[in-house]
Design an enzyme around this catalytic site. Structure first.
Site, short mmCIF file in Angstrom:
data_model
loop_
_atom_site.label_atom_id
_atom_site.label_comp_id
_atom_site.label_asym_id
_atom_site.label_seq_id
_atom_site.Cartn_x
_atom_site.Cartn_y
_atom_site.Cartn_z
CD GLU A 35 -2.88 1.43 2.18
OE1 GLU A 35 -2.92 0.65 3.13
OE2 GLU A 35 -3.73 2.33 1.97
CB ILE B 127 -0.89 0.00 9.55
CG1 ILE B 127 0.52 0.07 10.12
CG2 ILE B 127 -1.92 0.11 10.68
CD1 ILE B 127 0.82 1.37 10.88
CG ASP B 128 -6.72 -2.94 6.64
OD1 ASP B 128 -6.85 -1.96 5.88
OD2 ASP B 128 -7.67 -3.68 6.96
CG ASP C 101 -2.79 -2.28 4.47
OD1 ASP C 101 -1.94 -1.48 4.90
OD2 ASP C 101 -3.99 -1.98 4.33
CG ASP D 33 -7.76 -2.28 1.86
OD1 ASP D 33 -6.93 -1.90 2.69
OD2 ASP D 33 -8.31 -1.53 1.02
CB THR E 180 -3.57 3.90 9.00
OG1 THR E 180 -2.93 2.89 8.23
CG2 THR E 180 -2.54 4.92 9.40
C1 IPD Z 1 -8.83 1.19 5.33
C2 IPD Z 1 -9.51 0.27 6.32
C3 IPD Z 1 -10.97 0.65 6.44
C4 IPD Z 1 -11.68 0.62 5.13
C5 IPD Z 1 -10.97 1.49 4.11
C6 IPD Z 1 -9.50 1.09 4.00
P1 IPD Z 1 -6.22 1.69 5.74
O1 IPD Z 1 -7.46 0.81 5.16
O2 IPD Z 1 -9.42 -1.06 5.88
O3 IPD Z 1 -11.66 -0.26 7.30
O4 IPD Z 1 -13.00 1.06 5.31
O5 IPD Z 1 -11.61 1.27 2.86
O6 IPD Z 1 -8.86 1.95 3.09
O7 IPD Z 1 -6.29 3.02 5.05
O8 IPD Z 1 -6.40 1.80 7.20
O9 IPD Z 1 -5.05 0.87 5.34
CA CA Z 2 -2.88 0.68 5.25
#
Ligand code: IPD
Ligand code: CA
Length: 274
Positions: A73, A91-92, A89, A222, A94
């Site tokens: 990402e 950190i999913d 990813d 994701d 963030t």
């Molecule tokens: C997000 C998270 C969030 C989702 C967003 C993503 P990120 O990823 O997974 O739950 O609703 O669509 O972009 O930005 O924290 O890596």
């Molecule tokens: Ca992320």
């Protein structure tokens, strides 16, 4: 194209790197952590820790497997020549990480010739490691998991009794459409959850912590690991009208509820804007 890569060994490497990244994210989080930069909108944030842990994971992969491709990402993008590609990813969730809400994770999916064969979602603040190996199952901390909640008694949950997770994009216009859709869904289900991490939402489907999940706008990093974890736990993952899960729409649930949720979303053309 590769035939020599062993998915079990790929999973072991992915699990080791996710655990190491998770440890760094917990133990070496700066006290004054702030936003390093933004991406698609002012609320789509990156911290130095996203960047640092993606680098750590990429270096770990390349040290062991220099010919593999990588998509991350935070910018990692290597074509590779081995047929193996890592989808990361670091950190999913963030925003949760920034606010010290426990629902954030490290997600790593591994593909061979375009098919995800192994995946790990490491959730340090919850002490959970979800893993899956194509054709062999899915596990939480080493224990097999199934995509049925305790309430379902192993039978399909009707939509009106389903606990449904979802997520929202970062663009205001997209959010307005997503909010309107959730307003229509809310009176038709048990309840809605918005945890803040798509990968954790998928793991929650895989272990029956929620009944279903849908989101428009998910990126490959994701869902790469989480989608395999759901499928190997006996659940279904896809888009609408038989399409594969994609940025247009990702739906996940046990069979039965999956079709009901897709039906609700298809009638409202939820995989399209406006
Ligand atoms: C997000 C998270 C969030 C989702 C967003 C993503 P990120 O990823 O997974 O739950 O609703 O669509 O972009 O930005 O924290 O890596
Ligand atoms: Ca992320």
């Amino acid at each position: 194209m590769t035939v020599s890569a062993d998915p079990k060994e790929l999973l072991e490497l992915a699990t080791r790197l996710a655990a190491e990244a998770g440890r760094v994210l917990v133990e070496e989080r700066p006290r004054d952590l702030g936003v390093a930069s933004t991406k698609s909108s002012p609320t789509d944030i990156v911290t130095v820790m996203d960047q640092r842990t993606e680098k750590l994971i990429v270096e770990g992969i390349l040290a062991a497997r220099p010919d593999d491709g990588i998509l991350g990402e935070e910018g990692a993008n290597l074509e590779g020549t081995s047929g193996v590609r890592w989808v990361i990813d670091p950190i999913d969730g963030t925003v949760n990480y920034l606010y010290e809400i426990p629902a954030w994770c490290v997600s790593i999916g591994v593909e061979i010739d375009g098919e995800t064969v192994a995946g790990v979602v490491e959730i340090p603040a919850l002490g959970e490691t979800f893993t899956a190996l194509r054709g062999h199952g899915a596990w939480r901390n080493g224990e097999p998991i199934r995509a049925y909640s305790a309430q379902s008694e192993g039978k399909p949950v009707p939509l009106e009794r389903a606990l449904v997770a979802t997520g929202f994009g970062y663009a205001a216009q997209r959010r307005a459409v997503q909010g309107a859709l959730v307003a229509e869904l809310l009176p038709r289900v048990r309840d809605i959850r918005r945890a803040g991490s798509a990968a954790i939402d998928l793991c929650s489907v895989a272990c029956g912590r929620v009944d279903g999940y849908f989101e428009r706008g998910t990126n490959p990093w994701d869902i790469a690991a989480g989608a395999l974890i759901v499928e190997e736990a006996g659940g279904k993952v896809g888009g609408l009208r038989g399409a594969a899960a994609s940025v247009a729409m990702t739906v996940a649930a046990a069979p039965g509820l999956f079709e009901a949720l897709c039906g609700f979303l298809e009638v409202r053309e939820a995989d399209q804007d406006s």
